[in-house]
Design a protein around this motif. Structure first.
Motif, PDB file in Angstrom:
ATOM      1  N   UNK A  52       0.843  -1.199   0.000  1.00 30.46           N
ATOM      2  CA  UNK A  52       0.000   0.000   0.000  1.00 30.46           C
ATOM      3  C   UNK A  52       0.872   1.241   0.000  1.00 30.46           C
ATOM      4  N   UNK A  53       0.343   2.281  -0.590  1.00 28.95           N
ATOM      5  CA  UNK A  53       0.957   3.597  -0.550  1.00 28.95           C
ATOM      6  C   UNK A  53       0.142   4.423   0.430  1.00 28.95           C
ATOM      7  N   UNK A  54       0.589   4.490   1.699  1.00 30.32           N
ATOM      8  CA  UNK A  54      -0.209   5.188   2.707  1.00 30.32           C
ATOM      9  C   UNK A  54      -0.172   6.701   2.542  1.00 30.32           C
ATOM     10  N   UNK A  55      -1.267   7.327   2.938  1.00 28.55           N
ATOM     11  CA  UNK A  55      -1.372   8.778   2.927  1.00 28.55           C
ATOM     12  C   UNK A  55      -1.888   9.204   4.288  1.00 28.55           C
ATOM     13  N   UNK A  56      -1.278  10.205   4.861  1.00 27.50           N
ATOM     14  CA  UNK A  56      -1.716  10.767   6.129  1.00 27.50           C
ATOM     15  C   UNK A  56      -1.792  12.282   5.982  1.00 27.50           C
ATOM     16  N   UNK A  57      -2.837  12.858   6.505  1.00 28.70           N
ATOM     17  CA  UNK A  57      -3.002  14.304   6.411  1.00 28.70           C
ATOM     18  C   UNK A  57      -1.963  15.053   7.242  1.00 28.70           C
ATOM     19  N   UNK A  58      -1.427  14.416   8.295  1.00 33.49           N
ATOM     20  CA  UNK A  58      -0.525  15.109   9.207  1.00 33.49           C
ATOM     21  C   UNK A  58       0.915  15.141   8.701  1.00 33.49           C
ATOM     22  N   UNK A 107     -12.812  -4.748   1.447  1.00 32.85           N
ATOM     23  CA  UNK A 107     -13.163  -4.319   2.804  1.00 32.85           C
ATOM     24  C   UNK A 107     -11.944  -3.728   3.518  1.00 32.85           C
ATOM     25  N   UNK A 108     -10.790  -4.369   3.375  1.00 38.78           N
ATOM     26  CA  UNK A 108      -9.584  -3.884   4.048  1.00 38.78           C
ATOM     27  C   UNK A 108      -9.089  -2.560   3.482  1.00 38.78           C
ATOM     28  N   UNK A 109      -9.038  -2.439   2.165  1.00 42.23           N
ATOM     29  CA  UNK A 109      -8.506  -1.215   1.560  1.00 42.23           C
ATOM     30  C   UNK A 109      -9.426  -0.025   1.792  1.00 42.23           C
ATOM     31  N   UNK A 110     -10.720  -0.259   1.959  1.00 48.51           N
ATOM     32  CA  UNK A 110     -11.630   0.852   2.269  1.00 48.51           C
ATOM     33  C   UNK A 110     -11.372   1.405   3.657  1.00 48.51           C
ATOM     34  N   UNK A 111     -10.905   0.570   4.573  1.00 47.65           N
ATOM     35  CA  UNK A 111     -10.614   1.027   5.938  1.00 47.65           C
ATOM     36  C   UNK A 111      -9.273   1.745   6.040  1.00 47.65           C
ATOM     37  N   UNK A 112      -8.427   1.580   5.034  1.00 48.79           N
ATOM     38  CA  UNK A 112      -7.116   2.232   5.035  1.00 48.79           C
ATOM     39  C   UNK A 112      -7.197   3.513   4.222  1.00 48.79           C
ATOM     40  N   UNK A 113      -6.414   4.477   4.609  1.00 49.50           N
ATOM     41  CA  UNK A 113      -6.318   5.694   3.808  1.00 49.50           C
ATOM     42  C   UNK A 113      -5.122   5.532   2.895  1.00 49.50           C
ATOM     43  N   UNK A 114      -5.371   5.029   1.699  1.00 49.65           N
ATOM     44  CA  UNK A 114      -4.277   4.771   0.777  1.00 49.65           C
ATOM     45  C   UNK A 114      -4.548   5.437  -0.552  1.00 49.65           C
ATOM     46  N   UNK A 115      -3.471   5.795  -1.218  1.00 47.38           N
ATOM     47  CA  UNK A 115      -3.624   6.354  -2.555  1.00 47.38           C
ATOM     48  C   UNK A 115      -3.539   5.253  -3.600  1.00 47.38           C
ATOM     49  N   UNK A 116      -2.795   4.203  -3.297  1.00 42.35           N
ATOM     50  CA  UNK A 116      -2.665   3.092  -4.237  1.00 42.35           C
ATOM     51  C   UNK A 116      -2.303   1.828  -3.470  1.00 42.35           C
ATOM     52  N   UNK A 117      -2.708   0.711  -3.990  1.00 48.15           N
ATOM     53  CA  UNK A 117      -2.370  -0.576  -3.400  1.00 48.15           C
ATOM     54  C   UNK A 117      -2.225  -1.595  -4.515  1.00 48.15           C
ATOM     55  N   UNK A 118      -1.529  -2.663  -4.224  1.00 47.69           N
ATOM     56  CA  UNK A 118      -1.373  -3.788  -5.147  1.00 47.69           C
ATOM     57  C   UNK A 118      -1.380  -5.052  -4.297  1.00 47.69           C
ATOM     58  N   UNK A 143       4.071  -8.547  -7.433  1.00 55.09           N
ATOM     59  CA  UNK A 143       4.997  -7.836  -8.334  1.00 55.09           C
ATOM     60  C   UNK A 143       4.314  -7.509  -9.655  1.00 55.09           C
ATOM     61  N   UNK A 144       3.544  -8.434 -10.176  1.00 55.24           N
ATOM     62  CA  UNK A 144       2.812  -8.192 -11.429  1.00 55.24           C
ATOM     63  C   UNK A 144       1.794  -7.067 -11.269  1.00 55.24           C
ATOM     64  N   UNK A 145       1.053  -7.072 -10.154  1.00 57.65           N
ATOM     65  CA  UNK A 145       0.060  -6.015  -9.915  1.00 57.65           C
ATOM     66  C   UNK A 145       0.735  -4.652  -9.806  1.00 57.65           C
ATOM     67  N   UNK A 146       1.902  -4.591  -9.156  1.00 58.08           N
ATOM     68  CA  UNK A 146       2.647  -3.334  -9.058  1.00 58.08           C
ATOM     69  C   UNK A 146       3.085  -2.847 -10.429  1.00 58.08           C
ATOM     70  N   UNK A 147       3.620  -3.771 -11.235  1.00 57.99           N
ATOM     71  CA  UNK A 147       4.098  -3.412 -12.573  1.00 57.99           C
ATOM     72  C   UNK A 147       2.983  -2.890 -13.459  1.00 57.99           C
ATOM     73  N   UNK A 148       1.796  -3.395 -13.264  1.00 55.38           N
ATOM     74  CA  UNK A 148       0.682  -3.019 -14.132  1.00 55.38           C
ATOM     75  C   UNK A 148      -0.142  -1.872 -13.592  1.00 55.38           C
ATOM     76  N   UNK A 149       0.404  -1.128 -12.636  1.00 51.56           N
ATOM     77  CA  UNK A 149      -0.224   0.120 -12.255  1.00 51.56           C
ATOM     78  C   UNK A 149      -0.918   0.164 -10.917  1.00 51.56           C
TER      79      UNK A 149
END
Length: 157
Positions: A52-58, A107-118, A143-149
């Motif tokens: 995951x690429x986490x994002x935090x407002x702080x 369900x998991x990714x909706x609970x996380x504040x992420x900009x991108x995940x693979x 690795x394949x999911x990361x490579x494809x965006x």
């Protein structure tokens, strides 16, 4: 044993109980052990490698360990999470088959504040018969999911 188990999650609304956050060596042991049990009792075990690429407002970024704790709280008491190579996470999901993985991950990714995940997933007995094969499949598909965006889950078939 105390060094191997990082934390046991508790609470978190309707998902009370939570899974286990463990180190990598214990995680590998648990996956192998769970597959042996699943062979005798005939149930599924799935693995998901998640980046995951986490994002935090702080402060801009949230640590991978805090994301692991958040995910662990969202899982059942039979499931386990570990910090994996290159800042990713590995999840062991007991009695979850490959068709369940997209909804679980959603369900998991909706609970996380992420900009991108693979993510990459595998399942005993559907896609692999051994723990090492499941781990390899999940890592390769991550690795394949990361490579494809990103924002994709690939599951072994």
């Amino acid at each position: 044993m105390q060094d191997l188990i990082l934390t046991e999650s508790r609470g978190f609304g309707p998902l009370a109980g939570g899974g286990w956050l463990v180190d990598e060596s214990l995680f590998r042991f648990l996956v192998d052990f769970e597959i042996q049990k699943a062979q005798r009792l005939r149930y599924s075990v799935s693995l998901v490698c998640l980046s995951v690429e986490p994002v935090s407002a702080e402060n801009g970024k949230v640590s991978t360990s805090s994301l692991a704790e958040t995910i662990t709280r969202c899982l059942r008491g039979t499931d386990a999470v570990t910090l994996w190579a290159q800042g990713s996470l590995a999840l062991m999901l007991v009695d979850a088959e490959t068709p369940h993985l997209p909804s679980i991950l959603d369900r998991l990714t909706k609970r996380l504040e992420t900009s991108a995940w693979s993510a990459g997933g595998s399942c005993y007995p559907r896609t692999a018969a051994r723990a090492e094969d499941m781990l390899r499949q999940a890592v390769d598909l991550l690795a394949r999911a990361r490579e494809e965006g990103g924002n994709q889950l690939y599951v072994a078939s």
